[in-house]
Design a protein around this motif. Structure first.
Motif, PDB file in Angstrom:
ATOM      1  N   ILE A 111      50.713  79.621  15.900  1.00 22.38           N
ATOM      2  CA  ILE A 111      51.710  79.498  16.962  1.00 22.38           C
ATOM      3  C   ILE A 111      53.112  79.706  16.423  1.00 22.38           C
ATOM      4  CG2 ILE A 111      52.690  77.947  18.693  1.00 22.38           C
ATOM      5  CD1 ILE A 111      49.798  79.011  19.223  1.00 22.38           C
ATOM      6  N   ARG A 112      53.392  79.133  15.278  1.00 27.19           N
ATOM      7  CA  ARG A 112      54.724  79.318  14.690  1.00 27.19           C
ATOM      8  C   ARG A 112      54.977  80.787  14.374  1.00 27.19           C
ATOM      9  NH1 ARG A 112      58.337  75.695  12.474  1.00 27.19           N
ATOM     10  NH2 ARG A 112      59.922  76.606  11.105  1.00 27.19           N
ATOM     11  N   THR A 123      50.415  82.962  23.192  1.00 30.23           N
ATOM     12  CA  THR A 123      49.460  82.598  22.144  1.00 30.23           C
ATOM     13  C   THR A 123      49.001  81.160  22.303  1.00 30.23           C
ATOM     14  OG1 THR A 123      50.536  84.175  20.650  1.00 30.23           O
ATOM     15  CG2 THR A 123      49.079  82.549  19.657  1.00 30.23           C
ATOM     16  N   MET A 124      49.933  80.267  22.646  1.00 29.45           N
ATOM     17  CA  MET A 124      49.555  78.876  22.859  1.00 29.45           C
ATOM     18  C   MET A 124      48.553  78.771  24.001  1.00 29.45           C
ATOM     19  SD  MET A 124      50.373  75.783  21.581  1.00 29.45           S
ATOM     20  CE  MET A 124      48.613  75.472  21.533  1.00 29.45           C
ATOM     21  N   ASP A 125      48.804  79.498  25.069  1.00 25.72           N
ATOM     22  CA  ASP A 125      47.889  79.472  26.200  1.00 25.72           C
ATOM     23  C   ASP A 125      46.514  79.982  25.800  1.00 25.72           C
ATOM     24  OD1 ASP A 125      47.595  79.147  29.224  1.00 25.72           O
ATOM     25  OD2 ASP A 125      46.911  81.203  28.944  1.00 25.72           O
ATOM     26  N   ARG A 126      46.480  81.037  24.995  1.00 20.17           N
ATOM     27  CA  ARG A 126      45.190  81.601  24.579  1.00 20.17           C
ATOM     28  C   ARG A 126      44.423  80.627  23.694  1.00 20.17           C
ATOM     29  NH1 ARG A 126      41.007  82.559  24.934  1.00 20.17           N
ATOM     30  NH2 ARG A 126      39.749  84.392  24.398  1.00 20.17           N
ATOM     31  N   ILE A 138      38.941  76.390  16.919  1.00 17.58           N
ATOM     32  CA  ILE A 138      40.317  76.803  16.640  1.00 17.58           C
ATOM     33  C   ILE A 138      40.828  76.259  15.305  1.00 17.58           C
ATOM     34  CG2 ILE A 138      40.890  77.169  19.066  1.00 17.58           C
ATOM     35  CD1 ILE A 138      42.430  74.439  18.898  1.00 17.58           C
ATOM     36  N   GLY A 139      39.915  75.739  14.494  1.00 14.61           N
ATOM     37  CA  GLY A 139      40.255  75.443  13.113  1.00 14.61           C
ATOM     38  C   GLY A 139      39.878  76.594  12.191  1.00 14.61           C
ATOM     39  N   ASP A 140      39.209  77.607  12.738  1.00 10.73           N
ATOM     40  CA  ASP A 140      38.727  78.744  11.971  1.00 10.73           C
ATOM     41  C   ASP A 140      39.774  79.850  11.976  1.00 10.73           C
ATOM     42  OD1 ASP A 140      37.322  81.492  11.838  1.00 10.73           O
ATOM     43  OD2 ASP A 140      35.783  80.116  11.104  1.00 10.73           O
ATOM     44  N   ARG A 141      40.183  80.277  10.789  1.00 12.69           N
ATOM     45  CA  ARG A 141      41.253  81.256  10.667  1.00 12.69           C
ATOM     46  C   ARG A 141      40.896  82.588  11.316  1.00 12.69           C
ATOM     47  NH1 ARG A 141      44.403  81.993   4.972  1.00 12.69           N
ATOM     48  NH2 ARG A 141      44.518  79.736   5.298  1.00 12.69           N
ATOM     49  N   ALA A 142      39.661  83.027  11.182  1.00 13.39           N
ATOM     50  CA  ALA A 142      39.248  84.295  11.780  1.00 13.39           C
ATOM     51  C   ALA A 142      39.276  84.228  13.304  1.00 13.39           C
ATOM     52  CB  ALA A 142      37.852  84.684  11.295  1.00 13.39           C
ATOM     53  N   VAL A 143      38.811  83.114  13.842  1.00 15.26           N
ATOM     54  CA  VAL A 143      38.869  82.916  15.299  1.00 15.26           C
ATOM     55  C   VAL A 143      40.312  82.968  15.777  1.00 15.26           C
ATOM     56  CG1 VAL A 143      38.515  81.226  17.142  1.00 15.26           C
ATOM     57  CG2 VAL A 143      36.709  81.620  15.459  1.00 15.26           C
ATOM     58  N   LEU A 144      41.179  82.268  15.085  1.00 11.39           N
ATOM     59  CA  LEU A 144      42.589  82.227  15.477  1.00 11.39           C
ATOM     60  C   LEU A 144      43.239  83.599  15.393  1.00 11.39           C
ATOM     61  CD1 LEU A 144      43.556  78.889  13.731  1.00 11.39           C
ATOM     62  CD2 LEU A 144      43.623  79.305  16.204  1.00 11.39           C
ATOM     63  N   GLY A 145      42.912  84.352  14.359  1.00  8.41           N
ATOM     64  CA  GLY A 145      43.466  85.688  14.236  1.00  8.41           C
ATOM     65  C   GLY A 145      43.110  86.559  15.432  1.00  8.41           C
ATOM     66  N   ALA A 146      41.859  86.460  15.880  1.00 14.66           N
ATOM     67  CA  ALA A 146      41.427  87.231  17.051  1.00 14.66           C
ATOM     68  C   ALA A 146      42.173  86.784  18.302  1.00 14.66           C
ATOM     69  CB  ALA A 146      39.921  87.084  17.248  1.00 14.66           C
ATOM     70  N   LEU A 147      42.401  85.495  18.437  1.00 13.54           N
ATOM     71  CA  LEU A 147      43.136  84.987  19.599  1.00 13.54           C
ATOM     72  C   LEU A 147      44.582  85.471  19.582  1.00 13.54           C
ATOM     73  CD1 LEU A 147      41.817  81.302  19.639  1.00 13.54           C
ATOM     74  CD2 LEU A 147      41.030  83.221  21.051  1.00 13.54           C
ATOM     75  N   GLY A 148      45.192  85.455  18.408  1.00 13.18           N
ATOM     76  CA  GLY A 148      46.559  85.941  18.286  1.00 13.18           C
ATOM     77  C   GLY A 148      46.670  87.405  18.652  1.00 13.18           C
ATOM     78  N   GLU A 150      44.726  89.031  20.739  1.00 17.17           N
ATOM     79  CA  GLU A 150      44.593  89.124  22.192  1.00 17.17           C
ATOM     80  C   GLU A 150      45.893  88.750  22.899  1.00 17.17           C
ATOM     81  OE1 GLU A 150      41.268  86.958  23.724  1.00 17.17           O
ATOM     82  OE2 GLU A 150      39.952  87.615  22.101  1.00 17.17           O
ATOM     83  N   ALA A 151      46.647  87.822  22.308  1.00 15.44           N
ATOM     84  CA  ALA A 151      47.883  87.348  22.931  1.00 15.44           C
ATOM     85  C   ALA A 151      49.077  88.252  22.652  1.00 15.44           C
ATOM     86  CB  ALA A 151      48.192  85.930  22.453  1.00 15.44           C
ATOM     87  N   GLY A 152      48.882  89.277  21.823  1.00 15.79           N
ATOM     88  CA  GLY A 152      49.957  90.233  21.606  1.00 15.79           C
ATOM     89  C   GLY A 152      50.689  90.117  20.293  1.00 15.79           C
ATOM     90  N   MET A 153      50.172  89.327  19.351  1.00 20.35           N
ATOM     91  CA  MET A 153      50.803  89.256  18.038  1.00 20.35           C
ATOM     92  C   MET A 153      50.644  90.582  17.301  1.00 20.35           C
ATOM     93  SD  MET A 153      49.853  85.351  16.814  1.00 20.35           S
ATOM     94  CE  MET A 153      50.682  85.533  15.221  1.00 20.35           C
ATOM     95  N   ALA A 154      51.651  90.960  16.539  1.00 18.64           N
ATOM     96  CA  ALA A 154      51.648  92.240  15.839  1.00 18.64           C
ATOM     97  C   ALA A 154      50.769  92.183  14.591  1.00 18.64           C
ATOM     98  CB  ALA A 154      53.074  92.622  15.447  1.00 18.64           C
ATOM     99  N   ALA A 155      50.269  93.343  14.197  1.00 14.87           N
ATOM    100  CA  ALA A 155      49.367  93.418  13.046  1.00 14.87           C
ATOM    101  C   ALA A 155      49.978  92.849  11.773  1.00 14.87           C
ATOM    102  CB  ALA A 155      48.908  94.859  12.832  1.00 14.87           C
ATOM    103  N   PRO A 156      51.241  93.166  11.429  1.00 15.11           N
ATOM    104  CA  PRO A 156      51.806  92.601  10.198  1.00 15.11           C
ATOM    105  C   PRO A 156      51.876  91.068  10.222  1.00 15.11           C
ATOM    106  CG  PRO A 156      53.105  94.481  10.936  1.00 15.11           C
ATOM    107  CD  PRO A 156      52.160  94.153  12.039  1.00 15.11           C
TER     108      PRO A 156
END
Length: 222
Positions: A111-112, A123-126, A138-148, A150-156
């Motif tokens: 989220i940060r 991202t928070m909503d997702r 949502i403690g799993d880093r891979a799961v969180l990356g996929a959620l981010g 989907e929410a529009g976070m950039a690849a870098p």
């Protein structure tokens, strides 16, 4: 009607707090009401760990809540109350899908970092929906990356999240600082770092509280 930026709203939250998801839904409604009056706000999310001593890999939810509340039946009663409040707010809880209670540091890191791309709110909503409705870990880093993603976070940004501990120290320090500053319940809503209220109150009440706070801060600045 001309829309003016009236300040920055920040929500102190934990990703495993059901009332925070409900509060977000009500806040979205409040912001729509205020936008109709020409008031707009910057938005941000601040980290708060309800369970700072949670093991890194999380724990079995049923075992954890049975111990915490004295029985699984009591836990289910509380879940039912949350689900009822969620329906009023327009969000659907699926407690039957939730297998684990996670450590939320990784979620707070995501989220940060989402703030870098301007998509913290999405991202928070997702993350909320993934945990409370879909039963994802949502403690799993891979799961969180996929959620981010989907929410529009950039690849870098997502690469920085996945590669190491980016933002971990900041998240832990800020959560501790907020607790030391007197925040002891979430969600808590701040306007320009002034605490307005805590709790998932209805949209109309949130809008009224924010409206009054804007007027007070404007009078002070005049």
């Amino acid at each position: 009607m001309t829309t003016a930026i009236a300040g920055r709203i920040e929500i102190v939250s934990d990703a495993i707090c059901p009332w925070c998801w409900i509060g977000k839904a009500h806040l979205d409604g409040a912001l729509e009401l205020l936008a109709a009056e020409g008031l707009a706000f910057g938005l941000g999310w601040l980290p708060f760990q309800l369970n700072p001593d949670m093991p890194e890999g999380g724990v079995d939810r049923r075992a954890y809540r049975t111990e915490k509340f004295g029985s699984w039946e009591r836990s289910q009663q509380m879940d039912a109350q949350v689900a009822d409040a969620g329906r009023v707010a327009g969000v659907e809880f699926r407690h039957d899908r939730m297998a684990r209670t996670p450590n939320t540091v990784e979620a707070h890191r995501l989220i940060r970092l989402a703030g870098v791309d301007g998509v913290q709110h999405a991202t928070m909503d997702r993350v909320f929906r993934a945990y409370f409705n879909e039963g994802q870990d949502i403690g799993d880093r891979a799961v969180l990356g996929a959620l981010g993603r989907e929410a529009g976070m950039a690849a870098p940004t997502l690469e920085a999240f996945a590669a190491g501990d980016a933002a971990r120290a900041e998240v832990v320090a800020e959560s501790r600082a907020l607790a030391q500053a007197g925040i002891n319940g979430v969600p808590s809503v701040l306007l320009d770092r002034h605490l307005l209220f805590s709790g998932a109150m209805p949209a109309e009440r949130m809008a009224d509280g924010i409206r009054r706070a804007v007027a007070i801060l404007r009078d002070r600045a005049a």
